[in-house]
Design an enzyme around this catalytic site. Structure first.
Site, mmCIF file in Angstrom:
data_model
loop_
_atom_site.group_PDB
_atom_site.id
_atom_site.type_symbol
_atom_site.label_atom_id
_atom_site.label_comp_id
_atom_site.label_asym_id
_atom_site.label_seq_id
_atom_site.Cartn_x
_atom_site.Cartn_y
_atom_site.Cartn_z
ATOM 1 N N LYS A 162 51.878 43.163 60.334
ATOM 2 C CA LYS A 162 52.176 43.005 61.763
ATOM 3 C C LYS A 162 53.673 43.179 62.026
ATOM 4 O O LYS A 162 54.087 43.930 62.921
ATOM 5 C CB LYS A 162 51.701 41.640 62.250
ATOM 6 C CG LYS A 162 51.819 41.449 63.765
ATOM 7 C CD LYS A 162 51.535 40.005 64.167
ATOM 8 C CE LYS A 162 50.128 39.596 63.868
ATOM 9 N NZ LYS A 162 49.148 40.197 64.804
ATOM 10 N N MET A 177 44.305 33.146 59.422
ATOM 11 C CA MET A 177 45.441 32.235 59.488
ATOM 12 C C MET A 177 45.722 31.855 60.940
ATOM 13 O O MET A 177 45.032 32.301 61.848
ATOM 14 C CB MET A 177 46.653 32.861 58.802
ATOM 15 C CG MET A 177 46.478 32.947 57.295
ATOM 16 S SD MET A 177 47.814 33.836 56.483
ATOM 17 C CE MET A 177 47.508 35.506 57.024
ATOM 18 N N CYS A 192 29.530 52.908 29.935
ATOM 19 C CA CYS A 192 28.200 52.926 30.544
ATOM 20 C C CYS A 192 27.748 51.556 31.028
ATOM 21 O O CYS A 192 26.601 51.380 31.428
ATOM 22 C CB CYS A 192 27.165 53.487 29.567
ATOM 23 S SG CYS A 192 26.977 52.510 28.061
ATOM 24 N N ARG A 219 52.902 33.926 65.193
ATOM 25 C CA ARG A 219 51.721 34.516 64.550
ATOM 26 C C ARG A 219 52.008 34.821 63.089
ATOM 27 O O ARG A 219 53.133 35.127 62.712
ATOM 28 C CB ARG A 219 51.308 35.817 65.250
ATOM 29 C CG ARG A 219 50.744 35.659 66.658
ATOM 30 C CD ARG A 219 50.297 37.016 67.176
ATOM 31 N NE ARG A 219 49.537 36.944 68.412
ATOM 32 C CZ ARG A 219 50.049 37.085 69.624
ATOM 33 N NH1 ARG A 219 51.351 37.300 69.766
ATOM 34 N NH2 ARG A 219 49.283 37.012 70.697
ATOM 35 N N TYR A 230 34.426 60.120 30.573
ATOM 36 C CA TYR A 230 33.464 59.979 31.659
ATOM 37 C C TYR A 230 33.151 58.509 31.893
ATOM 38 O O TYR A 230 33.413 57.647 31.043
ATOM 39 C CB TYR A 230 32.167 60.749 31.351
ATOM 40 C CG TYR A 230 31.341 60.173 30.222
ATOM 41 C CD1 TYR A 230 30.402 59.171 30.450
ATOM 42 C CD2 TYR A 230 31.504 60.639 28.911
ATOM 43 C CE1 TYR A 230 29.655 58.646 29.419
ATOM 44 C CE2 TYR A 230 30.750 60.118 27.876
ATOM 45 C CZ TYR A 230 29.822 59.110 28.133
ATOM 46 O OH TYR A 230 29.083 58.582 27.103
ATOM 47 N N GLY A 238 41.940 36.709 61.756
ATOM 48 C CA GLY A 238 41.386 35.406 62.058
ATOM 49 C C GLY A 238 41.485 34.376 60.952
ATOM 50 O O GLY A 238 41.048 33.242 61.121
#
Length: 889
Positions: A28, A108, A846, A97, A866, A106
């Site tokens: 913010k 804090m 895997c 804030r 992979y 929402g």
């Protein structure tokens, strides 16, 4: 190291900070600074850094000298606004804030209208020429400050408000006048005196000090801690505090407040999406105490709403807002979530941040921004959260449908399903045979439930965690699963499941949502996923940059076909034991296990050979020349044993022995700790005929598939599980090679194949250099490697794992995301030592971690070849592998 500068100012077209300073100023604060520097109408203010939060947490209070710096910063804000903090004639009021570097909406605390007292409220009334507005703002401040800072619950004040409205005979807050709010201000302050034994703080600077402390303290409140744990946000980050001049959207019909997105966050459509309220404060929009109005005329007309849109009610301000939206989206190169206030016809922008969005919207926005030239393809790839793709791959509940929620469990496997209740695997199969949908409801599942799990539309268990057998198998099958719904009381014998005084019976309909953990009575409509064109586009871009190959765990034609459809590049794990539970072969399997000698076992295995061979032909055909890694029989034999008298009789008849003989043999096979007992390659050492049959089935199937023209020549990879020593591999590889040579001679042609091992024991990882002298590939079975490294049973960890996560002992569930410091170190060592012996050794993973984005990033860092995951997680792995490659550079 603490920076010397603790406060960063913004406003008046300039700022001390910028967007890149998010770690220090929070999201913010960094964006407020950036917007100020861009010349946007941002109310002036200042940001107290996240480093101060860290210091606050250490010492339990604000650091010395901070409030003197705050007072000085307030003077600068006063110069920009022409007001003074605490001035009775024309007071500067501020909001306080939080602002962490990661958005935590929402979680804090916030305080608005700070600076009001019995003197400044009169100055506000005079400046606004509206006493009702001033005293309404004052009572809001007292309620919010008392709740956030003084610890007096807001319900106390809401009760006083309702009593006053009842006495006045009014229904709505808007029907109250200035005198009503004055009366309530006095009542609220009296309540504070009653609860605390001291008056509500009157000095604005003391109010501000209390609010700053409270917002820093809210970083440690319960909901913030929970949110951080769910979203992997480190506690060490802390939050910044933003102190900003108040602007008021509740100063009449030319004032308003609202929230908007520059694109639709649900669909990604390039169109303004949002709501506003005339004559309201920001919390009125969030709290939903008034029905908001649409921003655009098009949306208003589409909804049938009669109240004017902002475009119609405040056209000039709306036009300015559209220009701000366009500027911010182009500047940040992303869809923005914007909060704004209009005070007497003047627009102010209070916040912007990258907006949260659905997976469908994220794909469309990323691809369209790249197409528009605002970002490049690599940035588009990085913009989509891999795990969010789960939303696109499974059915979801119709958001318009009614829900009768009974209880909640753990969201163990995404998707939603409805069906009649089945309490056993056999019931589930019977219901599926009638072409009806069912939900398999069990206290917990075991491997022998595999057929029922496959037959069911969804799985619900009262025990187990996110990595329990039910969860792992369900994810692999693409079935929705809710596990650990502990409030359920399941009585399979009576055919009932009860919760909170309600009882459902066998045949009643249940709905589960594996994405939220909700369990609902009755049927709830679902909607099928739609893979948009943007999905294919982004996946194509991802495939172009990733290095890691992505295979799938699969052992049925359906799994293999699903994996191919989602882009799998082979099978990384075929668990042959899953093939043994089919009704047409389980008796032969049990006959083989319970045989007392090699000849008896061989007779049973001869029945299984053609079945296994067909299984492998199907997989080779579907994969069309792509690699297929087949794990030889791995689990403890007790998992296959018959339990009921009926099952024992069936096996006895097939084997030609008495039930008593079978019971005695079953007793011999029982183990105290079967997961560390007679399983894996130990079965092949004790009963070589088992692995010889499987090897023969693999080789014959590979020849058959190649001869049938499946595409490229089939090159199977045969994996020996649970090896701890090279000698185990030497013995078993020699037998496999002998069978391979025998089949090659019979078929008149040679076949390429690899023999490797699954690294799932710490000793195997440490002695990987020695194992690589025999093994031609390693596949890291990180499920068992995690169990054996930590000494924790995956199936039992749910009883205490939450406590460990809550206390910070484990930063994440090690069965969900790989423990890089311990298990990861073993993987790294094994890779290094294996390559030193055999430079071309093929390395893969895997376990369940193969579909976890954070674990995939680790696999990229180690240089594995992979990852292999369940079919429905293949797209997630493809995208995560691309992001890992981009991050690595």
């Amino acid at each position: 190291m603490t920076t010397l500068k603790r406060i960063y100012a913004f406003g008046g077209g300039k700022a001390d900070g910028k967007a890149a300073m998010k770690n220090l100023l929070g999201g913010k604060g960094a964006n407020l600074a950036e917007m100020s520097a861009l010349g946007l109408p941002v109310p002036p203010g200042f940001t107290i850094t996240t480093e101060v939060c860290t210091e606050y947490s250490k010492v339990g209070g604000l650091p010395p000298g901070l409030m003197a710096e705050v007072e000085q910063a307030l003077g600068v804000v006063g110069d920009l606004t022409g007001k003074r903090f605490g001035d009775a004639a024309d007071p500067l009021l501020v909001s306080v804030r939080s602002g962490a570097r990661a958005s935590m909406p929402g979680m804090m605390d916030t305080v608005l209208n700070l600076g009001l007292n019995d003197a400044t409220v009169q100055g506000l009334a005079a400046q606004a020429n509206d006493a009702r507005f001033a005293y309404d703002s004052y009572r809001r401040f007292i309620q919010m400050y008392s709740d956030v800072v003084l610890g007096i619950g807001h319900h106390h004040f809401e009760e006083l408000l309702e009593i006053h409205k009842e006495e006045r005979g009014v229904d709505l807050d808007t029907e109250l006048g200035a005198e009503d709010w004055q009366t309530l201000v006095a009542a609220y302050k009296a309540k504070v005196q009653e609860e605390l034994g001291r008056p509500f703080p009157d000095d604005p600077l003391s109010q501000l000090e209390g609010a700053i402390s409270a917002v820093f303290g809210s970083w440690q409140n319960a909901r913030a801690q929970t949110y951080r744990r769910l979203h992997d946000i480190p506690e060490s980050w802390g939050t910044a505090v933003n102190v900003q001049a108040m602007v008021f959207g509740n100063m009449g019909d030319t004032s308003a407040t609202g929230v908007a997105f520059t694109r639709n966050p649900s669909t990604g459509e390039r169109a303004i999406y949002g709501e506003f309220l005339i004559n309201a404060q920001g919390e009125d929009v969030v709290a939903g105490i008034r029905t908001p109005q649409h921003l655009t005329r098009v949306d208003r007309e589409a909804s049938g709403e009669t109240k004017p849109s902002m475009e119609e009610a405040l056209p000039e301000v709306y036009g300015e807002l559209v220009r701000v939206f366009d500027l911010l989206e182009r500047h940040y190169r992303d869809m923005q979530d914007i909060e704004f206030t209009v005070e007497r016809g003047r627009l102010y922008v209070l916040q912007t941040r990258s907006g949260k969005r659905t997976a469908k919207a994220a794909l469309r926005i990323a691809v369209e921004l790249a197409t528009e030239g605002l970002i490049d393809q690599k940035t588009a790839i990085a913009r989509v959260e891999p795990a969010s793709l789960d939303q696109l791959l499974h059915p979801t509940l119709d958001p318009k449908a009614k829900r009768d929620v009974l209880t909640r469990g753990l969201p163990a496997s995404p998707g939603a399903a409805s069906g009649v209740i089945a309490f056993t695997a056999e019931e589930a199969e019977a219901i599926a045979a009638e072409r009806r949908d069912c939900i398999l409801v069990r206290a917990e599942t075991s491997p022998e439930d595999i057929n029922g799990m496959h037959a069911a539309r969804g799985i619900l268990t009262s025990r187990g965690g996110m990595t329990s057998h039910a969860a792992v198998v369900a994810r692999g099958m693409g079935r929705p699963c809710v596990s650990g719904a502990g409030a359920l009381r399941i009585d399979a014998e009576a055919g009932t499941v009860s919760v909170d005084g309600r009882t459902l019976r066998r045949g009643d309909i249940l709905t589960i949502d594996g994405s939220t953990g909700e369990v609902m009575a009755g049927a709830v409509a679902t909607v099928q996923p739609e893979l948009s064109g943007e999905f294919a586009t982004l996946m194509g871009w991802a495939d172009g940059v990733r290095r890691l190959k992505v295979r799938s765990n699969a052992e049925t034609p359906l799994d293999a076909e699903t994996a191919r459809r989602f882009g799998a590049e082979g099978i990384g794990l075929c668990r042959t034991e899953h093939m043994f539970f089919d009704a047409d072969r389980i008796i032969a399997v049990r006959e083989m296990i319970l045989a007392s000698n090699a000849s008896g076992r061989k007779a049973a295995l001869d029945k299984l050979l053609p079945m296994q061979r067909k299984d492998f032909v199907d997989l080779f055909r579907i994969m069309g020349g792509l690699p297929v890694t087949i794990r030889l029989l791995d689990p403890p034999l007790h998992e296959f044993l018959p339990h009921s008298e009926e099952e024992l009789a069936q096996v006895a008849s097939a084997a030609g022995v008495s039930v008593a003989t079978l019971k005695a043999r079953a007793a011999e096979l029982q183990e105290s700790n079967p997961m560390l007992g007679h399983r894996g390659c130990r079965l092949g050492i004790s009963f070589p005929e088992i692995y010889e049959m499987q090897a023969r089935a693999i080789f014959e199937a590979a020849h058959d598939a190649t001869e049938q023209g499946s595409g490229a020549a089939v090159e199977p990879e045969i994996m020996i599980p649970l090896a701890a020593t090279r000698r185990e591999l030497d013995i078993l590889k020699a037998r496999i090679d002998a069978i391979g040579a025998e089949v090659a001679k019979a078929r008149g042609r040679t076949l390429k194949y690899l023999v490797g091992t699954m690294i799932e024991l710490p000793r195997a990882a440490l002695r990987a250099g020695e194992l690589a002298e025999t093994a031609e590939f390693f596949s890291f079975g990180t499920n068992d490697l995690t169990q054996t490294t930590f000494g924790i049973s995956r199936d039992d960890a749910g009883h205490f794992l939450d406590d460990y996560l809550r206390n910070g002992i484990f930063p994440k569930d090690p069965f969900v995301s790989i423990d890089e410091d311990g298990v990861g170190e073993l993987v790294r060592l094994a890779a290094e030592r294996g390559r030193k012996t055999r430079p071309a050794v093929k390395l893969g993973i895997c376990g369940e971690h193969g579909g976890d984005p954070a674990s995939i990033a680790f696999c990229e860092s180690v240089g594995l070849d992979y990852v292999s995951c369940s079919p429905y997680r293949v797209p997630i792995a493809r995208l995560a592998a691309a992001q890992a490659a981009l991050a690595k550079g």
